[in-house]
Design an enzyme around this catalytic site. Structure first.
Site, PDB file in Angstrom:
ATOM      1  N   GLY A   8       0.839  -1.208   0.000  1.00 55.32           N
ATOM      2  CA  GLY A   8       0.000   0.000   0.000  1.00 55.32           C
ATOM      3  C   GLY A   8       0.865   1.246   0.000  1.00 55.32           C
ATOM      4  O   GLY A   8       0.489   2.290   0.535  1.00 55.32           O
ATOM      5  N   THR A  10       1.600   3.420  -2.232  1.00 53.54           N
ATOM      6  CA  THR A  10       1.146   4.634  -2.925  1.00 53.54           C
ATOM      7  C   THR A  10      -0.062   5.282  -2.243  1.00 53.54           C
ATOM      8  O   THR A  10      -0.513   6.347  -2.648  1.00 53.54           O
ATOM      9  CB  THR A  10       0.769   4.332  -4.398  1.00 53.54           C
ATOM     10  OG1 THR A  10      -0.276   3.355  -4.399  1.00 53.54           O
ATOM     11  CG2 THR A  10       1.961   3.820  -5.186  1.00 53.54           C
ATOM     12  N   ASP A  56       1.937  -8.625  -5.257  1.00 55.52           N
ATOM     13  CA  ASP A  56       0.490  -8.421  -5.198  1.00 55.52           C
ATOM     14  C   ASP A  56      -0.060  -9.193  -4.000  1.00 55.52           C
ATOM     15  O   ASP A  56       0.306 -10.368  -3.802  1.00 55.52           O
ATOM     16  CB  ASP A  56      -0.122  -8.967  -6.514  1.00 55.52           C
ATOM     17  CG  ASP A  56      -1.547  -8.511  -6.714  1.00 55.52           C
ATOM     18  OD1 ASP A  56      -2.321  -8.553  -5.742  1.00 55.52           O
ATOM     19  OD2 ASP A  56      -1.879  -8.123  -7.852  1.00 55.52           O
ATOM     20  N   SER A 127      -8.830  -1.593  11.477  1.00 61.08           N
ATOM     21  CA  SER A 127      -9.628  -0.383  11.287  1.00 61.08           C
ATOM     22  C   SER A 127     -10.781  -0.287  12.279  1.00 61.08           C
ATOM     23  O   SER A 127     -11.380  -1.295  12.669  1.00 61.08           O
ATOM     24  CB  SER A 127     -10.191  -0.405   9.864  1.00 61.08           C
ATOM     25  OG  SER A 127     -11.273   0.491   9.741  1.00 61.08           O
ATOM     26  N   GLU A 129     -13.552   0.532  11.493  1.00 57.16           N
ATOM     27  CA  GLU A 129     -14.747   0.019  10.802  1.00 57.16           C
ATOM     28  C   GLU A 129     -15.135  -1.362  11.334  1.00 57.16           C
ATOM     29  O   GLU A 129     -16.258  -1.810  11.143  1.00 57.16           O
ATOM     30  CB  GLU A 129     -14.496  -0.060   9.295  1.00 57.16           C
ATOM     31  CG  GLU A 129     -14.632   1.258   8.578  1.00 57.16           C
ATOM     32  CD  GLU A 129     -16.056   1.808   8.597  1.00 57.16           C
ATOM     33  OE1 GLU A 129     -16.955   1.143   8.088  1.00 57.16           O
ATOM     34  OE2 GLU A 129     -16.265   2.905   9.145  1.00 57.16           O
ATOM     35  N   TYR A 151     -16.031  -4.312   3.631  1.00 62.24           N
ATOM     36  CA  TYR A 151     -14.696  -3.843   4.049  1.00 62.24           C
ATOM     37  C   TYR A 151     -14.467  -4.153   5.528  1.00 62.24           C
ATOM     38  O   TYR A 151     -13.435  -4.720   5.908  1.00 62.24           O
ATOM     39  CB  TYR A 151     -14.578  -2.330   3.794  1.00 62.24           C
ATOM     40  CG  TYR A 151     -13.344  -1.711   4.407  1.00 62.24           C
ATOM     41  CD1 TYR A 151     -12.112  -1.777   3.772  1.00 62.24           C
ATOM     42  CD2 TYR A 151     -13.417  -1.059   5.643  1.00 62.24           C
ATOM     43  CE1 TYR A 151     -10.978  -1.221   4.340  1.00 62.24           C
ATOM     44  CE2 TYR A 151     -12.282  -0.508   6.224  1.00 62.24           C
ATOM     45  CZ  TYR A 151     -11.070  -0.584   5.567  1.00 62.24           C
ATOM     46  OH  TYR A 151      -9.947  -0.031   6.144  1.00 62.24           O
ATOM     47  N   PHE A 190     -12.754  10.162  -0.262  1.00 67.35           N
ATOM     48  CA  PHE A 190     -13.125  10.119   1.151  1.00 67.35           C
ATOM     49  C   PHE A 190     -13.745  11.460   1.556  1.00 67.35           C
ATOM     50  O   PHE A 190     -13.377  12.499   1.026  1.00 67.35           O
ATOM     51  CB  PHE A 190     -11.897   9.797   2.014  1.00 67.35           C
ATOM     52  CG  PHE A 190     -11.343   8.427   1.720  1.00 67.35           C
ATOM     53  CD1 PHE A 190     -11.880   7.299   2.327  1.00 67.35           C
ATOM     54  CD2 PHE A 190     -10.326   8.262   0.795  1.00 67.35           C
ATOM     55  CE1 PHE A 190     -11.400   6.029   2.030  1.00 67.35           C
ATOM     56  CE2 PHE A 190      -9.837   6.996   0.494  1.00 67.35           C
ATOM     57  CZ  PHE A 190     -10.379   5.874   1.102  1.00 67.35           C
ATOM     58  N   ALA A 283     -25.589   0.038   4.615  1.00 70.03           N
ATOM     59  CA  ALA A 283     -25.566  -0.007   6.085  1.00 70.03           C
ATOM     60  C   ALA A 283     -24.507   0.987   6.521  1.00 70.03           C
ATOM     61  O   ALA A 283     -23.414   1.040   5.953  1.00 70.03           O
ATOM     62  CB  ALA A 283     -25.226  -1.407   6.578  1.00 70.03           C
TER      63      ALA A 283
HETATM   64  O1  F7E Z   1     -16.780   8.219   5.082  1.00 67.23           O
HETATM   65  C1  F7E Z   1     -20.138   9.755   5.122  1.00 67.23           C
HETATM   66  C2  F7E Z   1     -20.062   8.253   4.967  1.00 67.23           C
HETATM   67  O2  F7E Z   1     -15.512   7.392   3.103  1.00 67.23           O
HETATM   68  C3  F7E Z   1     -16.961   8.825   6.323  1.00 67.23           C
HETATM   69  C4  F7E Z   1     -11.448   4.604   5.395  1.00 67.23           C
HETATM   70  O3  F7E Z   1     -10.139   5.087   5.485  1.00 67.23           O
HETATM   71  O4  F7E Z   1     -11.904   5.244   7.653  1.00 67.23           O
HETATM   72  C5  F7E Z   1     -12.369   5.385   6.323  1.00 67.23           C
HETATM   73  O5  F7E Z   1     -13.683   4.881   6.198  1.00 67.23           O
HETATM   74  C6  F7E Z   1     -18.445   9.088   6.561  1.00 67.23           C
HETATM   75  C7  F7E Z   1     -19.348   7.880   6.274  1.00 67.23           C
HETATM   76  O6  F7E Z   1     -14.562   7.079   5.442  1.00 67.23           O
HETATM   77  C8  F7E Z   1     -20.176  11.144   1.787  1.00 67.23           C
HETATM   78  O7  F7E Z   1     -21.352   7.679   4.819  1.00 67.23           O
HETATM   79  C9  F7E Z   1     -21.330  11.362   3.599  1.00 67.23           C
HETATM   80  O8  F7E Z   1     -20.276   7.762   7.305  1.00 67.23           O
HETATM   81  O9  F7E Z   1     -14.560   9.307   4.442  1.00 67.23           O
HETATM   82  P1  F7E Z   1     -15.312   8.046   4.430  1.00 67.23           P
HETATM   83  P2  F7E Z   1     -15.012   5.766   6.244  1.00 67.23           P
HETATM   84  O10 F7E Z   1     -16.083   5.041   5.560  1.00 67.23           O
HETATM   85  O11 F7E Z   1     -15.254   6.186   7.667  1.00 67.23           O
HETATM   86  C10 F7E Z   1     -11.847   3.914   8.161  1.00 67.23           C
HETATM   87  C11 F7E Z   1     -11.245   3.954   9.547  1.00 67.23           C
HETATM   88  C12 F7E Z   1     -11.180   2.968   7.242  1.00 67.23           C
HETATM   89  O12 F7E Z   1     -10.564   2.001   7.670  1.00 67.23           O
HETATM   90  C13 F7E Z   1     -11.458   3.123   5.782  1.00 67.23           C
HETATM   91  O13 F7E Z   1     -10.484   2.463   4.993  1.00 67.23           O
HETATM   92  O14 F7E Z   1     -18.870  10.108   5.681  1.00 67.23           O
HETATM   93  N1  F7E Z   1     -20.349  10.473   3.860  1.00 67.23           N
HETATM   94  N2  F7E Z   1     -21.250  11.787   2.331  1.00 67.23           N
HETATM   95  C14 F7E Z   1     -19.604  10.314   2.757  1.00 67.23           C
HETATM   96  N3  F7E Z   1     -18.510   9.574   2.517  1.00 67.23           N
HETATM   97  C15 F7E Z   1     -17.944   9.653   1.287  1.00 67.23           C
HETATM   98  N4  F7E Z   1     -16.826   8.940   1.042  1.00 67.23           N
HETATM   99  N5  F7E Z   1     -18.478  10.439   0.296  1.00 67.23           N
HETATM  100  C16 F7E Z   1     -19.591  11.211   0.494  1.00 67.23           C
HETATM  101  O15 F7E Z   1     -20.059  11.914  -0.402  1.00 67.23           O
END
Ligand code: F7E
Length: 328
Positions: A8, A10, A56, A127, A129, A151, A190, A283
């Site tokens: 990872g 990059t 890979d 994570s 998550e 994920y 993100f 979800a």
């Molecule tokens: O979403 C909401 C979305 O995609 C954060 C990864 O690094 O952190 C990351 O995962 C929140 C969520 O990050 C949009 O629904 C609203 O509730 O920035 P995110 P993530 O899903 O928290 C964890 C720790 C990891 O391990 C992962 O690899 O924001 N949200 N509107 C949105 N999110 C995105 N992406 N885009 C939107 O338009």
């Protein structure tokens, strides 16, 4: 000179970690897949000292060959399909890379091993998550997992298999349960970077609106540059262990928006933002807030960049970045 091997390389964390380790005198090797990886040039420009090694996470033989060639002291497994939203559409691929990839990496480390007196130390990027629909607030190393996406499910496998290899084969293997960590190197998909980048573009007259999903989700957002130090610290201890890395503060997507528009001097964000169901997830993870007490007490780690500073850093970067693109 100690040698680090990073999958990872990059990604946001790979680049921060490479910089950090280089600064500490490490030889840094990064694994890259494919013979025409479009990110190879970016890596060469940004981090010319990184030795690129082909391999890979879907191919155990390639991992064994890479480690045999590099002979690392430390293996950082940061490679993954890391975008939660995408994992719903490519669940099988996510399970393979983000989940089974960890097993392959551990197996490669077990096979190659390293010298008797200096076995390879392994770091797994777990994570927050994994906590998903949280069972307690705040979340610590003992909080049960309830992942809410393919994920998250794959990361739970990666976490448990890391612990299992430590317990079964005596590997020095650590799992860092990192809460969200951001910064100017964050990918544009993100939510934090999408907000700071699009808001900067609106300010400059390049874009007109910012289209988002759920604004109520709450995250414990820290600065990626602080978090890679915790990864390294985990591999410098007498005994391998698992640690939550977080700030201990939580903020909603709406608060992130508010602060971004405020820092850009644009006032209320509402006229610029539209919500679209396509950005909502099947979800959702509603609330994450980590308890980093163990990392503070045992590793001496604490975050240095606070929430306001993080937003300011990203806003400032994106304004400069988009202004430079306009001049080109
Ligand atoms: O979403 C909401 C979305 O995609 C954060 C990864 O690094 O952190 C990351 O995962 C929140 C969520 O990050 C949009 O629904 C609203 O509730 O920035 P995110 P993530 O899903 O928290 C964890 C720790 C990891 O391990 C992962 O690899 O924001 N949200 N509107 C949105 N999110 C995105 N992406 N885009 C939107 O338009």
């Amino acid at each position: 000179m100690p040698t680090a091997f990073i999958t990872g390389i990059t990604g946001q964390d790979g680049r921060h970690l490479a910089e950090f380790l280089h600064g500490r005198g490490y030889r840094v090797c990064g694994m890259m897949k494919g013979q025409h990886n479009p990110r190879a040039e970016m890596l060469r420009d940004e981090l010319p000292f990184v030795e690129v090694v082909p391999g890979d996470l879907n191919d155990l033989t390639s991992l064994v060959k890479a480690i045999e060639q590099v002979q690392p002291d430390e293996f950082y497994n940061l490679g993954a399909i890391s975008f939660v939203a995408m994992s719903f559409n490519q669940a099988e691929l996510t399970a393979n890379v983000t989940g089974l990839g960890v097993l392959r990496a551990l197996e490669a480390v077990r096979i190659v091993g390293g010298p008797q007196n200096n076995p390879i130390r392994f770091y797994q990027a777990s994570s927050s998550e994994m906590f998903g629909k949280v069972r307690e607030v705040p979340q610590n190393e003992l909080t049960p997992f309830h992942p809410r996406s393919p994920y998250g499910v794959a990361k739970v496998f990666g976490h448990h298999i890391t612990v299992n290899y430590r317990e079964s084969y005596g590997l020095y293997a650590c799992s860092g349960i990192l809460f969200n960590h951001e910064g100017p190197k964050r990918g544009l998909e993100f939510v934090t970077r999408k907000i700071t980048n699009t808001a900067a573009r609106i300010k400059l007259g390049v874009d007109r609106e910012l289209v988002l999903g759920n604004l109520d989700a709450k995250r414990d957002w820290g600065y990626a540059g602080d978090y890679v130090k915790a990864m390294w610290l985990m591999l410098q201890q007498d005994q391998p262990d698992d640690y939550v890395i977080a700030t201990g503060e939580t903020h909603s997507v709406e608060e992130f928006l508010e602060l971004t528009f405020e820092q850009l001097g644009m006032g209320d964000w509402r006229p610029y933002v539209r919500q679209d169901p396509k950005f909502f997830r099947p979800a959702e993870v509603d609330l994450l807030i980590g308890d980093p007490t163990k990392a503070r007490e045992q590793l001496g780690w604490r975050p240095e960049v606070g929430f306001r500073e993080l937003v300011a850093m990203m806003v400032e970067h994106d304004l400069a970045y988009e202004s430079a693109r306009l001049r080109r």
